[in-house]
Each structure stands twice: as C-alpha cells, then as structure tokens.
Design an enzyme around this catalytic site. Structure first.
Site, PDB file in Angstrom:
ATOM      1  N   ARG A 120     -32.319  69.084 -96.610  1.00  0.00           N
ATOM      2  CA  ARG A 120     -31.254  67.948 -96.260  1.00  0.00           C
ATOM      3  C   ARG A 120     -31.957  66.801 -95.701  1.00  0.00           C
ATOM      4  O   ARG A 120     -31.621  65.791 -95.985  1.00  0.00           O
ATOM      5  CB  ARG A 120     -30.336  68.505 -95.150  1.00  0.00           C
ATOM      6  CG  ARG A 120     -29.820  69.783 -95.609  1.00  0.00           C
ATOM      7  CD  ARG A 120     -28.626  70.141 -94.691  1.00  0.00           C
ATOM      8  NE  ARG A 120     -29.614  70.860 -93.578  1.00  0.00           N
ATOM      9  CZ  ARG A 120     -29.236  71.157 -92.210  1.00  0.00           C
ATOM     10  NH1 ARG A 120     -27.913  70.766 -91.779  1.00  0.00           N
ATOM     11  NH2 ARG A 120     -29.751  71.687 -91.549  1.00  0.00           N
ATOM     12  N   ASN A 145     -25.643  71.980 -95.406  1.00  0.00           N
ATOM     13  CA  ASN A 145     -25.818  73.634 -95.789  1.00  0.00           C
ATOM     14  C   ASN A 145     -24.182  73.935 -95.829  1.00  0.00           C
ATOM     15  O   ASN A 145     -23.546  73.814 -95.140  1.00  0.00           O
ATOM     16  CB  ASN A 145     -26.865  74.213 -94.952  1.00  0.00           C
ATOM     17  CG  ASN A 145     -28.304  73.805 -95.018  1.00  0.00           C
ATOM     18  OD1 ASN A 145     -28.596  73.177 -95.928  1.00  0.00           O
ATOM     19  ND2 ASN A 145     -28.891  73.948 -94.146  1.00  0.00           N
TER      20      ASN A 145
END
Length: 91
Positions: A20, A38
C-alpha cells in the site's frame, strides 16, 4: 489528455510487504489520485484517477509491486472518473 479511472484488485502476497505505501508513493510520483486498502481476503484494492498515461503506468507498476511482494493477478476495471479525490491516500 483524457482523465480516466481504474478500479484495481491485486492478489498474491500483497499484504505485509509495503504494497500500500509503495502504491501511494508510485501514484504520487505520477500525479495520480485515489486510494488503496487491504481486503479481508488478502488482496489489495485500489482506485486510481488521473491522466490516462499516468494511470496506466501505475496499473503496470501494480503487476510487479514492491520487492517483497508476489503478484499473482491484477484485475482492472475502467470507469468514468469522478474527480472526487485531491490526492492519493491509504484506507
């Protein structure tokens, strides 16, 4: 140049490997806005909006990801951009 929106789901070993943060860094480098997060199933989901060439570069980057990642699949859906994002953030 046309703005586009890509809705992306990345599967493989993509959580716990800085995916990320690396996605955010890459998006910011290319001037792309949106978000990534996520998912409970172990995938990473992202929305990218910006100039078509820049969004395509970020989507291509997702096919490799950061060094510790193992990307098995990247699914991309192309949508009309909404212009709702001013920057890129992690959810």
């Amino acid at each position: 140049m046309t703005n586009v929106r890509a809705e992306v789901r990345i599967t493989g070993r993509v959580q716990g490997v800085w995916f990320r943060q690396s996605t955010k860094n890459t998006a910011e480098r290319y001037g792309v806005s949106g978000w990534c997060r996520n998912n409970p199933d172990g995938s990473v989901e992202a929305i990218f909006e910006g100039k078509e060439a820049a969004v395509k570069l970020v989507v291509e980057w997702c096919k490799e990801g950061p060094n510790l990642a193992r990307v098995d699949d990247v699914r991309v859906g192309w949508e009309q951009p909404t212009g709702e994002f001013e920057h890129f953030f992690i959810r």
